[in-house]
Design a protein around this motif. Sequence first.
Motif, PDB file in Angstrom:
ATOM      1  N   ALA A 178       0.890  -1.147   0.110  1.00  0.00           N
ATOM      2  CA  ALA A 178       0.090   0.064   0.096  1.00  0.00           C
ATOM      3  C   ALA A 178       0.296   1.214   0.254  1.00  0.00           C
ATOM      4  N   ILE A 179       0.721   2.263  -0.513  1.00  0.00           N
ATOM      5  CA  ILE A 179       0.778   3.517  -0.678  1.00  0.00           C
ATOM      6  C   ILE A 179      -0.139   4.546   0.263  1.00  0.00           C
ATOM      7  N   VAL A 180       0.420   4.407   1.748  1.00  0.00           N
ATOM      8  CA  VAL A 180      -0.587   5.299   3.031  1.00  0.00           C
ATOM      9  C   VAL A 180      -0.176   7.485   2.999  1.00  0.00           C
ATOM     10  N   GLY A 181       0.136   7.656   2.031  1.00  0.00           N
ATOM     11  CA  GLY A 181       0.070   9.388   2.094  1.00  0.00           C
ATOM     12  C   GLY A 181       0.808   9.680   3.569  1.00  0.00           C
ATOM     13  N   ASP A 182       0.145  10.093   3.881  1.00  0.00           N
ATOM     14  CA  ASP A 182       0.187  10.225   5.396  1.00  0.00           C
ATOM     15  C   ASP A 182      -0.757  10.675   6.315  1.00  0.00           C
ATOM     16  N   VAL A 183      -0.989   8.972   6.177  1.00  0.00           N
ATOM     17  CA  VAL A 183      -2.118   8.771   7.395  1.00  0.00           C
ATOM     18  C   VAL A 183      -1.159   8.146   7.928  1.00  0.00           C
ATOM     19  N   LEU A 184      -0.081   7.612   8.276  1.00  0.00           N
ATOM     20  CA  LEU A 184       0.744   6.574   8.843  1.00  0.00           C
ATOM     21  C   LEU A 184       1.671   6.650   8.444  1.00  0.00           C
ATOM     22  N   PHE A 185       2.561   6.702   9.689  1.00  0.00           N
ATOM     23  CA  PHE A 185       4.336   5.986  10.091  1.00  0.00           C
ATOM     24  C   PHE A 185       4.291   5.418  10.090  1.00  0.00           C
ATOM     25  N   ARG A 186       6.210   5.323  10.380  1.00  0.00           N
ATOM     26  CA  ARG A 186       7.108   4.345  11.043  1.00  0.00           C
ATOM     27  C   ARG A 186       6.943   4.906  12.594  1.00  0.00           C
ATOM     28  N   GLY A 187       6.480   4.124  13.788  1.00  0.00           N
ATOM     29  CA  GLY A 187       6.150   5.032  14.997  1.00  0.00           C
ATOM     30  C   GLY A 187       5.177   5.634  15.227  1.00  0.00           C
ATOM     31  N   SER A 188       4.721   6.442  14.011  1.00  0.00           N
ATOM     32  CA  SER A 188       3.829   7.935  13.781  1.00  0.00           C
ATOM     33  C   SER A 188       2.363   7.778  13.275  1.00  0.00           C
ATOM     34  N   ILE A 189       1.359   8.754  13.322  1.00  0.00           N
ATOM     35  CA  ILE A 189       0.547   8.625  12.297  1.00  0.00           C
ATOM     36  C   ILE A 189       0.596  10.558  11.575  1.00  0.00           C
TER      37      ILE A 189
END
Length: 225
Positions: A146-157
């Motif tokens: 998936a490509i999730v943009g700025d919904v979810l990050f490694r260890g963050s949201i």
Amino acid sequence: MRAAIIPVTPLEQNCSLIWCAKTMKGALVDPGGDLDKLKDAVRRAGVTLEKLLVTHGHIDHCGQTGILAKELGLPIEGPHEADRFWIARLDEDGRRWGLHGEIFEPDRWLQDGDRVTVGEVELEVIHCPGHTPGHVVFFNRPTRFAIVGDVLFRGSIGRTDFPLGNHADLIASITRKLWPLGDVTFIPGHGPVSTFGQERIDNPYVSDAAVAGQGSARLPLIRSK
């Protein structure tokens, strides 16, 4: 399906080049800037671009998408029309952030459940509001990617303190729309690649333990990109 990450703009936004290995037809996802760099990456990969995809309307993700579309004669698909607010202010936001932004009209606004194709590859569209109201995620089921943009990050949201952001919506998008997909490898809008499985283990905002222990309505606001 193949994918490569090309960071662009001073905000180090992860523009993704994705392509069908069989046809070598491809798309750039979130071509926000540094267009010469992006065109060079496409050339070196031997890919023929057939469209541009956009996850959401923030300037680092789509500020120069319209410029590239006009230059190369490519259609733009995405985001959801609820992000028209953000796309309509790209020139204004460009001045604010010191970036060049140009307003554009997508050839196709996307809805939850839509499909987009790149060569013979099909991506499912998942509407995931919260960071912005019209944010979408692109999911390829066969490769669990998936490509999730700025919904979810490694260890963050994603941040929700921008206009029209909504923290509760963001948590719901992640836990109710993304987690049910299973263990998926994802490219975020900034930072390193991760998996949904890893984030459910140790992401301090949306891990299973965090959601169960704190309740989504009480999760603290994260100030990430």
